[in-house]
Design a protein around this motif. Structure first.
Motif: not given
Length: 276
Positions: A171-177, A210-213, A215-218
């Motif tokens: 859900a967070a990935s889809r919504n860009g959170e 975590s930061d890189a991933l 950003r990758f999944f956003t």
């Protein structure tokens, strides 16, 4: 089309039958291989309906393997009252429970009950064809499946460990959170991608942190849904319902610590991928 090509066309379905029967990917592969050896011994020219013949053989091989485990004994089946035809809501609940609790519930069934349920309810094999495999009449085979079906419906559809984390991540990935993604990822989380994905999809071989991933999944995961991948919690990416890749993952203490992406089409076809 030669016999080997026809067998390979049947392999994914045969493996799915065997996996649901045996609960083991290794044993399922062994059962499918045994069906190929028996086909070679029998000769394809002596088989009228190859698809049905292979299903029968795999079913019998699985039945023998289950009985050889010696964990349960066959019991005498006494006639029950015919089960009421399930309404659409019942069928939906049954479908939801099958993916999550099926293998656990099947361990409580006799081998014959297990085979009748798997072949008929999950693969639509008519009871006239199920009956000779389990050594019963069609009516008795129907009763075996009915008993198994009631146990599956009665089993709570437990959510696999980590499911809530995966749902929140998607859900967070889809919504860009971005911040939510960060909170769901371990600081040292790692993503690995197979060689096919690197070459054909231009994905990185590995990413860490975590930061890189995050950003990758956003903004991604629009075609991604949770799934069981060979019995383990994962993610299926399937635009147009055509599986492009699956990701298996590890969840520890409420955070995702590892992703492994599989994109090779041959590997995907051989895997058991059950939507949740």
């Amino acid at each position: 089309m030669d016999v080997q090509e026809r067998f390979e066309q049947n392999r994914p379905r045969l493996r799915a039958v065997a996996y649901r029967m045996l609960g083991s990917a290794t044993e399922a592969d062994d059962a499918v291989q045994e069906s190929w050896l028996r086909l070679n011994r029998t000769g394809a020219d002596r088989v009228d309906n190859l698809d049905a013949w292979l299903t029968t053989v795999v079913g019998r091989v699985c039945l023998d393997m289950l009985r050889s485990r010696g964990s349960r004994h066959e019991v005498t089946i006494t006639p029950d009252q015919p089960a009421a035809k399930p309404n659409p809501e019942d069928e939906a609940l049954l479908a939801d429970s099958v993916g999550l609790a099926l293998l656990v519930v099947l361990e409580t069934l006799t081998p014959a009950e297990r085979l009748a349920f798997v072949l008929h309810d999950l693969f639509a094999v008519p009871f006239d064809e199920v009956a000779p495999i389990v050594g019963r009449t069609p009516d008795a085979a129907r009763q075996l499946a009915s008993r198994a079906r009631r146990r599956v419906r009665a089993q709570p559809a437990e959510r696999p460990a980590g499911r809530e984390v995966v749902d929140a991540f998607l859900a967070a990935s889809r919504n860009g959170e971005f911040e939510t993604l960060l909170s769901l990822l371990d600081p040292d989380v790692r993503l690995r991608v197979d060689a096919y994905g690197q070459e054909q999809l231009a994905l990185p071989a590995e990413m860490q942190g975590s930061d890189a991933l995050a950003r990758f999944f956003t903004g991604k995961a629009r075609n991604a849904l949770p799934a069981l991948v060979d019995g383990s919690l994962g993610i299926r990416v399937a635009p147009g319902d055509d599986t492009l890749l699956v990701i298996t993952l590890t969840v520890t203490d409420g955070r995702i610590t590892a992703f492994d992406a599989i994109t090779d089409t041959a590997r995907l076809r051989a895997m058991e991928i059950l939507p949740l």
